[in-house]
Scaffold this motif. Structure first.
Motif, PDB file in Angstrom:
ATOM      1  N   GLU A 192       0.329  -0.988   6.878  1.00 23.90           N
ATOM      2  CA  GLU A 192      -0.374  -1.985   7.696  1.00 23.90           C
ATOM      3  C   GLU A 192       0.547  -2.558   8.776  1.00 23.90           C
ATOM      4  O   GLU A 192       0.089  -2.955   9.850  1.00 23.90           O
ATOM      5  CB  GLU A 192      -0.903  -3.099   6.789  1.00 23.90           C
ATOM      6  CG  GLU A 192      -2.305  -2.887   6.224  1.00 23.90           C
ATOM      7  CD  GLU A 192      -2.448  -1.789   5.180  1.00 23.90           C
ATOM      8  OE1 GLU A 192      -1.421  -1.272   4.696  1.00 23.90           O
ATOM      9  OE2 GLU A 192      -3.609  -1.449   4.850  1.00 23.90           O
TER      10      GLU A 192
ATOM     11  N   SER B 254      -5.969  -2.456   8.875  1.00 23.53           N
ATOM     12  CA  SER B 254      -5.595  -1.621   7.734  1.00 23.53           C
ATOM     13  C   SER B 254      -4.531  -0.637   8.187  1.00 23.53           C
ATOM     14  O   SER B 254      -4.256  -0.504   9.376  1.00 23.53           O
ATOM     15  CB  SER B 254      -6.793  -0.800   7.261  1.00 23.53           C
ATOM     16  OG  SER B 254      -7.682  -1.571   6.528  1.00 23.53           O
TER      17      SER B 254
ATOM     18  N   THR C 213      -2.194   5.046   2.980  1.00 21.40           N
ATOM     19  CA  THR C 213      -1.881   4.400   1.703  1.00 21.40           C
ATOM     20  C   THR C 213      -1.790   5.445   0.583  1.00 21.40           C
ATOM     21  O   THR C 213      -0.864   5.423  -0.226  1.00 21.40           O
ATOM     22  CB  THR C 213      -2.944   3.326   1.385  1.00 21.40           C
ATOM     23  OG1 THR C 213      -3.043   2.454   2.521  1.00 21.40           O
ATOM     24  CG2 THR C 213      -2.573   2.509   0.171  1.00 21.40           C
TER      25      THR C 213
ATOM     26  N   ARG D 123      -6.663  -2.223  -3.684  1.00 20.75           N
ATOM     27  CA  ARG D 123      -7.218  -1.285  -2.710  1.00 20.75           C
ATOM     28  C   ARG D 123      -8.380  -1.922  -1.957  1.00 20.75           C
ATOM     29  O   ARG D 123      -9.166  -2.679  -2.521  1.00 20.75           O
ATOM     30  CB  ARG D 123      -7.675   0.007  -3.406  1.00 20.75           C
ATOM     31  CG  ARG D 123      -6.551   0.786  -4.072  1.00 20.75           C
ATOM     32  CD  ARG D 123      -5.384   1.086  -3.129  1.00 20.75           C
ATOM     33  NE  ARG D 123      -5.699   1.821  -1.930  1.00 20.75           N
ATOM     34  CZ  ARG D 123      -5.645   3.152  -1.824  1.00 20.75           C
ATOM     35  NH1 ARG D 123      -5.318   3.887  -2.859  1.00 20.75           N
ATOM     36  NH2 ARG D 123      -5.912   3.742  -0.666  1.00 20.75           N
ATOM     37  N   GLY D 124      -8.414  -1.643  -0.662  1.00 18.55           N
ATOM     38  CA  GLY D 124      -9.437  -2.249   0.173  1.00 18.55           C
ATOM     39  C   GLY D 124      -9.114  -3.690   0.539  1.00 18.55           C
ATOM     40  O   GLY D 124      -9.941  -4.416   1.095  1.00 18.55           O
ATOM     41  N   GLY D 125      -7.879  -4.117   0.241  1.00 20.76           N
ATOM     42  CA  GLY D 125      -7.512  -5.530   0.336  1.00 20.76           C
ATOM     43  C   GLY D 125      -7.429  -6.118   1.735  1.00 20.76           C
ATOM     44  O   GLY D 125      -7.349  -7.342   1.879  1.00 20.76           O
ATOM     45  N   SER D 126      -7.486  -5.283   2.775  1.00 22.20           N
ATOM     46  CA  SER D 126      -7.472  -5.862   4.119  1.00 22.20           C
ATOM     47  C   SER D 126      -8.739  -6.670   4.391  1.00 22.20           C
ATOM     48  O   SER D 126      -8.721  -7.616   5.181  1.00 22.20           O
ATOM     49  CB  SER D 126      -7.346  -4.765   5.178  1.00 22.20           C
ATOM     50  OG  SER D 126      -6.124  -4.101   5.029  1.00 22.20           O
ATOM     51  N   ASP D 127      -9.836  -6.287   3.716  1.00 21.40           N
ATOM     52  CA  ASP D 127     -11.061  -7.093   3.846  1.00 21.40           C
ATOM     53  C   ASP D 127     -10.786  -8.514   3.371  1.00 21.40           C
ATOM     54  O   ASP D 127     -11.210  -9.491   3.997  1.00 21.40           O
ATOM     55  CB  ASP D 127     -12.186  -6.503   2.972  1.00 21.40           C
ATOM     56  CG  ASP D 127     -12.620  -5.118   3.411  1.00 21.40           C
ATOM     57  OD1 ASP D 127     -12.442  -4.789   4.595  1.00 21.40           O
ATOM     58  OD2 ASP D 127     -13.137  -4.369   2.557  1.00 21.40           O
TER      59      ASP D 127
HETATM   60  N1  ASP Z   1      -4.717   0.355   3.174  1.00 20.35           N
HETATM   61  C1  ASP Z   1      -5.218  -0.256   1.974  1.00 20.35           C
HETATM   62  C2  ASP Z   1      -6.054   0.727   1.183  1.00 20.35           C
HETATM   63  O1  ASP Z   1      -6.200   1.868   1.593  1.00 20.35           O
HETATM   64  C3  ASP Z   1      -5.960  -1.533   2.256  1.00 20.35           C
HETATM   65  C4  ASP Z   1      -7.200  -1.409   3.102  1.00 20.35           C
HETATM   66  O2  ASP Z   1      -7.398  -0.409   3.793  1.00 20.35           O
HETATM   67  O3  ASP Z   1      -7.988  -2.357   3.120  1.00 20.35           O
HETATM   68  O4  ASP Z   1      -6.531   0.392   0.133  1.00 20.35           O
END
Ligand code: ASP
Ligand code: ADP
Ligand code: MG
Length: 403
Positions: A73, A40, A46, A149-153
């Protein structure tokens, strides 16, 4: 083994922590595993970049937002690769593009369509640790996209699927999946295992420990998914098929979603097709509607209430206002001071009284329930935001999750 390890924002939050990640990664490499690391952006990065864009525009072009956000990223992937090289290990960083991640064209919440694993395979075969920038891909035009958001998962799970990895480890700042957010309820208990379906519900209903689409994909591709802490060696939580879990509790967790808003439409013309018109327009504009309540009509008019994510509220309001201008509804008002608490458990399928207990618990705390929705394995209630934590804690104890 081929292992995909994903490190979240807090885990790569500063230069020392990136070094800590490098130290963990080489342990797996020294044990003889092939490792693909997905990172991330540093925590807060972000949001900081989004704030920069908002300095110029309330609604910046989404393709530009993707260019901007994807940089976070890339920074961490290059830094981790440099740190690994310095420790004497071969490593290659890759952007989403280089890693072969192709998405659809919906900027800021793109879906992965396909991954060409060849570049990663080649780099692994040449003895590299591969470090992929999470959260991003490119569309068919070659424009950079991000995955929500959270897309690295999701990047990690999709890569694990494409490479047929033996294991996908999600390293974060808690050591597994708890019965509820341990930051809200310190008595929350860590689960050894949880089913894909329950995890998917929890994630969709606000438990941001895993992005919901990553869980959906893990289920579809049968990825062995483990959530663990990057700060300790504690055993994590395995997310797996329902049949691999011997004892199914009736309720396994409580989720809280603060990112919800309610739109109330009053005096809606009561004619066939009106719901389809309103919600069709919202869907066309990619707005995620969740709960919908329609109250019984009178005088040829009805009332409709529904919830949307807060960041889609303005767009949704603009759309319903067009119906107001056309005199199809009398008034549209919004309420942002709400939240949604949910109770999740596959055991609910075969038990009665689960919902009644939730309502009784709210009643005992004098919390008014504004909206309710249920499915086979969840019960959700919309309540006033100020009662969010109280509701989570009292439900957690009512279902004896702390025992
Ligand atoms: N950096 C991005 C976010 O804050 C993706 C992630 O952290 O998974 O949403
Ligand atoms: P990362 O930056 O590593 O992706 P996130 O902040 O996205 O981490 O997710 C981890 C956070 O999820 C935890 O710090 C915790 O507060 C929160 N969380 C919410 N619900 C749960 C749950 N049921 N179990 C564990 N953590 C949870
Ligand atoms: Mg996350």
């Amino acid at each position: 083994m081929l292992i995909v390890q994903k490190y979240g924002g807090t885990s790569v939050g500063d230069l020392e922590r990136i070094q800590n990640v490098a130290n963990r990664v080489v342990k797996s490499a020294d044990a003889g595993h092939q490792v693909v690391v997905v990172v991330s952006a540093m925590s807060g990065e972000t949001n900081k970049l989004l704030g920069y864009a908002e300095h110029y525009s309330k609604e910046p072009a989404r393709a530009e937002v993707d260019m901007l956000l994807s940089s976070g990223e890339r920074v961490t992937s290059a830094l981790l690769s440099i740190a690994l090289n310095e420790m004497g290990y071969k490593a290659r960083s890759m952007s989403g593009r280089r890693a072969g991640i192709v998405t659809d064209a919906s900027h800021t919440k793109a879906r992965i369509e396909n991954i060409d694993p060849e570049p990663m395979r080649k780099a692994l075969a040449a003895g590299n640790i591969v470090v992929v920038a999470g959260f991003q891909g490119v569309n068919e035009e070659g424009e950079v996209t991000t995955l929500g958001r959270g897309g690295s998962d999701l990047s990690a799970v999709a890569i694990a699927g494409a490479l047929e990895a033996d294991l996908c480890e999600i390293y974060t700042d808690v050591d597994g999946i708890y019965t509820t957010d341990p930051r809200i309820e310190p008595k929350a208990k860590k689960m050894e295992k949880i089913s894909y379906d329950e995890m998917l519900e929890l994630a969709s209903l606000g438990a941001k420990v895993l992005q919901n689409r990553s869980v959906e994909m893990a289920k579809k591709l049968n990825v062995n998914l483990v959530t663990r802490s990057s700060f300790s060696d504690a055993e994590g939580t395995l997310i797996t098929k329902e049949e691999n879990i011997m004892e199914q509790p009736v309720v396994s967790g409580i989720a809280l979603d603060r990112n919800q808003a309610r739109i109330s439409l009053s005096g809606v013309i009561d004619r066939p097709g009106i719901a389809s018109d309103i919600f069709g327009k919202l869907a066309e504009n990619n707005i995620n509607i969740d709960m919908i309540i329609q109250t019984l009509g009178h005088d040829g008019k009805t009332d409709m209430d529904f919830t949307v994510p807060q960041n889609e509220l303005n767009a949704a309001k603009r759309i319903v206002d067009t119906f107001k201008n056309d005199n199809e509804i009398e008034d549209a008002s919004v309420d942002e001071d709400i939240c949604k608490v949910s109770i999740v458990g596959v055991g609910m399928k075969s038990h009665t009284g689960v919902a009644a207990k939730a309502f009784a618990t709210m009643a005992k705390e004098n919390i008014n329930i504004m909206m309710i929705s249920t499915s086979e394995i969840k019960i959700s209630m919309v309540i006033e935001e100020k009662y969010a934590e109280l509701a989570v804690r009292s439900l957690h104890s009512a279902y004896k999750l702390d025992q």
